[in-house]
Scaffold this motif. Sequence first.
Motif, mmCIF file in Angstrom:
data_model
loop_
_atom_site.group_PDB
_atom_site.id
_atom_site.type_symbol
_atom_site.label_atom_id
_atom_site.label_comp_id
_atom_site.label_asym_id
_atom_site.label_seq_id
_atom_site.Cartn_x
_atom_site.Cartn_y
_atom_site.Cartn_z
ATOM 1 N N THR A 1 0.839 15.353 -7.808
ATOM 2 C CA THR A 1 0.140 14.171 -8.318
ATOM 3 C C THR A 1 -1.271 14.500 -8.777
ATOM 4 N N SER A 2 -1.858 15.582 -8.254
ATOM 5 C CA SER A 2 -3.204 15.972 -8.682
ATOM 6 C C SER A 2 -3.169 16.850 -9.933
ATOM 7 N N LYS A 3 -1.998 17.434 -10.263
ATOM 8 C CA LYS A 3 -1.874 18.303 -11.436
ATOM 9 C C LYS A 3 -1.426 17.537 -12.671
ATOM 10 N N TYR B 1 -6.024 19.485 -16.518
ATOM 11 C CA TYR B 1 -6.308 20.334 -15.362
ATOM 12 C C TYR B 1 -7.572 19.822 -14.667
ATOM 13 N N ARG B 2 -7.754 20.255 -13.435
ATOM 14 C CA ARG B 2 -8.940 19.869 -12.677
ATOM 15 C C ARG B 2 -10.080 20.783 -13.103
ATOM 16 N N ILE C 1 0.864 -1.186 0.000
ATOM 17 C CA ILE C 1 0.000 0.000 0.000
ATOM 18 C C ILE C 1 0.897 1.231 0.000
ATOM 19 N N ILE C 2 0.675 2.128 -0.976
ATOM 20 C CA ILE C 2 1.425 3.387 -1.042
ATOM 21 C C ILE C 2 0.461 4.531 -0.753
ATOM 22 N N ILE C 3 0.763 5.310 0.272
ATOM 23 C CA ILE C 3 -0.096 6.420 0.682
ATOM 24 C C ILE C 3 0.627 7.735 0.411
ATOM 25 N N GLY C 4 -0.047 8.655 -0.260
ATOM 26 C CA GLY C 4 0.540 9.955 -0.552
ATOM 27 C C GLY C 4 0.409 10.910 0.616
ATOM 28 N N ALA D 1 -10.826 13.027 -10.631
ATOM 29 C CA ALA D 1 -9.630 13.760 -10.202
ATOM 30 C C ALA D 1 -8.879 13.055 -9.076
ATOM 31 N N ASP D 2 -9.595 12.515 -8.091
ATOM 32 C CA ASP D 2 -8.919 11.845 -6.979
ATOM 33 C C ASP D 2 -8.329 10.504 -7.410
ATOM 34 N N VAL D 3 -9.001 9.842 -8.365
ATOM 35 C CA VAL D 3 -8.462 8.592 -8.918
ATOM 36 C C VAL D 3 -7.166 8.897 -9.674
ATOM 37 N N ASN D 4 -7.165 9.978 -10.463
ATOM 38 C CA ASN D 4 -5.960 10.402 -11.172
ATOM 39 C C ASN D 4 -4.815 10.649 -10.178
ATOM 40 N N GLY D 5 -5.127 11.300 -9.053
ATOM 41 C CA GLY D 5 -4.114 11.562 -8.032
ATOM 42 C C GLY D 5 -3.570 10.294 -7.414
ATOM 43 N N ALA D 6 -4.460 9.349 -7.093
ATOM 44 C CA ALA D 6 -4.032 8.090 -6.484
ATOM 45 C C ALA D 6 -3.175 7.265 -7.431
#
Length: 302
Positions: free
Chosen positions: A213-215, A238-239, A160-163, A256-261
């Motif tokens: 990671t969100s950008k 972009y978001r 598990i990798i947590i940002g 957007a959150d899936v893209n970040g993860a």
Amino acid sequence: MSGNSHKLKLGKISHNDGKLQQVRIVPSYGRYVIEVVFKCEQEKEIKRSEKQLNEWIFEPKRVMGIDLGVDNLATIIDNMGLKPLLIKGKWLKSINQYYNKLRAEYMSILRNGKGPKEGKFNTTRLISLDRKRNNRVMDFLHKASAKVVEIAKERTIDTIIIGKNEGWKMEVEMQKTSKQAFIQISYATFIGMIRYKAERHGIQVIVREESYTSKSSFLNHDPIPTYGGENQTYFSGYRSSRAFYKIKGSKILIHADVNGALNIVRKHTKDVFKGLERKQFLQSPRKIIIMKKRKAKLKATA
């Protein structure tokens, strides 16, 4: 000292609970809490020193990525192409907002007309309010972290990798109330809960820096710089809204959150998404509600 003795019954202790290590009495919010500590060892348990806390114990293969947030406390993806999941955090946000409102009201009454060094700054009512809020938050985080580990076991995850961002995204653009809720959620506590529950079952947990990671666009393999770097980076998307990340010049939207993860995993591993088709990254995530949102009852009597 009085010769009278008092006994406190803690209930039966099962052999399955582990080996009893200690019993300690800890002051907490005007009361005392009895903590019973057991040592539990399992065959697959991962043992780390403080220096090894975020080092790879083994090469990751079946990986889960987690992006932390407010409305979505934990956005969960994996590298098997299974459906992304959102553990909702609105109940926690609601508790914090209601707590802030009540505490401000009580403090206004307590400090009314007093100078900065006059009068009391705490009361039985405020201590009781703090205790109730803390108990509810800890209960929620325990249930949410247990759910994360349950999902990892169901998907036979080994890593598990947590940002994590330094300062917990103090500089992100969000409404004042949302930023306040974000700051008040104890992400370090939540991560710690996930770690010890997962590593008891042989699942290594790595916490890594998540800046940009969100950008960055996961689908376009945008570079993901490290926070504080001087290099200017072009991002392919972009978001476009709270929920979606849009690829420039196309109609493609990804949550957007899936893209970040996905980027959190991509930033710290190599080739773990190899073999997956693009459509598997565009799946709509499924919501998981730990507790149903309802009006919080935190009022404390004087």
